[in-house]
Design an enzyme around this catalytic site. Sequence first.
Site, PDB file in Angstrom:
ATOM      1  CB  CYS A  42      -3.967   6.197  11.748  1.00  0.00           C
ATOM      2  SG  CYS A  42      -3.892   5.823  10.688  1.00  0.00           S
ATOM      3  CG  ASN A  61       3.068   1.324   8.576  1.00  0.00           C
ATOM      4  OD1 ASN A  61       3.761   2.214   7.762  1.00  0.00           O
ATOM      5  ND2 ASN A  61       1.775   1.100   8.508  1.00  0.00           N
ATOM      6  CB  THR A  62       7.316   3.970   7.496  1.00  0.00           C
ATOM      7  OG1 THR A  62       6.102   4.343   7.571  1.00  0.00           O
ATOM      8  CG2 THR A  62       6.853   3.275   6.098  1.00  0.00           C
ATOM      9  CG  ASN A 121      -1.723   1.867   8.630  1.00  0.00           C
ATOM     10  OD1 ASN A 121      -0.936   1.865   9.307  1.00  0.00           O
ATOM     11  ND2 ASN A 121      -1.367   3.134   7.615  1.00  0.00           N
ATOM     12  CE  LYS A 161       2.160  -1.947   6.129  1.00  0.00           C
ATOM     13  NZ  LYS A 161       2.136  -1.475   4.558  1.00  0.00           N
ATOM     14  CB  SER A 171      -0.847  -0.206   1.161  1.00  0.00           C
ATOM     15  OG  SER A 171      -1.724   1.202   1.421  1.00  0.00           O
TER      16      SER A 171
END
Length: 301
Positions: A130, A192-193, A127, A165, A20
Site C-alpha cells: 500500500c 504480491n502482484t 500487505n 506479504k 487474498s
Amino acid sequence: MVTEVNLCGVSLKNPVVPASGTFGFGLEMAGTYDLNVLGGISLKGTTRESRFGNECPRIAECPDGMINSVGLQNPGIDVLVKEKVPALRKVYDGTIIANISGFSIDEYAECCGKAGKCDGVDIVEVNISCPNVHGGGLAFGTSAKAAAEVTKAVKEVCRKPVFIKLSPNVTDIVEIAKACEDAGADGLTLINTILGMRIDILKRKPVVANKYGGFSGRAVLPVALRMVNQVAHACNVPVMGCGGVSCAEDVIEMMMAGATAVQVGAENLRNPMVCKEICENLPKIMKELKINDLREIIGIV
C-alpha cells in the site's frame, strides 16, 4: 502420504491456500464445495474503514494473466472480525488468515491488533504494497526501513503469527525480507502482484481507469519462484509462496523452491474450482514423484 505442513505452530492439513483478493471471505464459495479440503484461506484484504475501491474499469486481460486495480474494496476491519470471520468459522475448521492493508503505520497497527484478538483468526498477513500516505506515496514494501517499521508496529500489538506479504516491485527483495525478519516477522508471503499496464489502441488510453495495476496469473510463476527461492534461503522464517500457481505440479515446484505453504491467486478467478482440484490431485502427484512427506521437499533446490 503426509500433506500436512506447519506455519509457526499453526497446522495446515495441506499447503493449499486461496490467496487474498481471489476468494472473497471464503463464504462466497461455501455453497460450491466443502471448504474443509483447503489447508487455509487468506481473506480479502481489509483496511480500517470500508472502501469502495478504484474507478472502473479496473480489470484488464493479458496473455496468461490479468491486471487488476480493484483498490482494496472491502467492508472494513470491524465487519471482518465481527461478521465475516465468525460466519466462516461456522463452515470451515481450517486455518484462517486475515489479510491487512493500511495507508499509515497507525492503521496497520490498529487493524492487525483487532485481527489478532479475533478468536477465529489463526494468522495475520500484512500487505505492505500500500502507498504510505505520510511518506510521499511510495509503497511501504519498497523500502526496507518502512517495511521494518510496519512489522515492528504490528508485532507490538498482535500475538498471532504475523506474515508480511512482500511486493516484487523492488530491486532487492532479500533486503526487504531480511528487514522484516529482523523486525520480528514470524513469516513472509511472496510475491504480491507485479505493476503492469495495458493500452486500448483504439481508444488510445489505458485499459484500466487507474492507468496501472497489479499483473498476476500463470505468466508470473517463474518470477515468483525465483524470489521465493532467494528469500527462503536468505531468511530463517517460513515462506508462503504465491504467484502464478495453477496446478498441483506448481505447488510442488513452489515448495521445492522454499515455500512451506502455497497460495493460489488469479487462477481462482479463471477456474473457481482450482483449489479443490489441486487438493485432490496433490497426493496423486506426490505418488508419481515418490514424495512421501511434503515437508521433505521444502527448499531442496
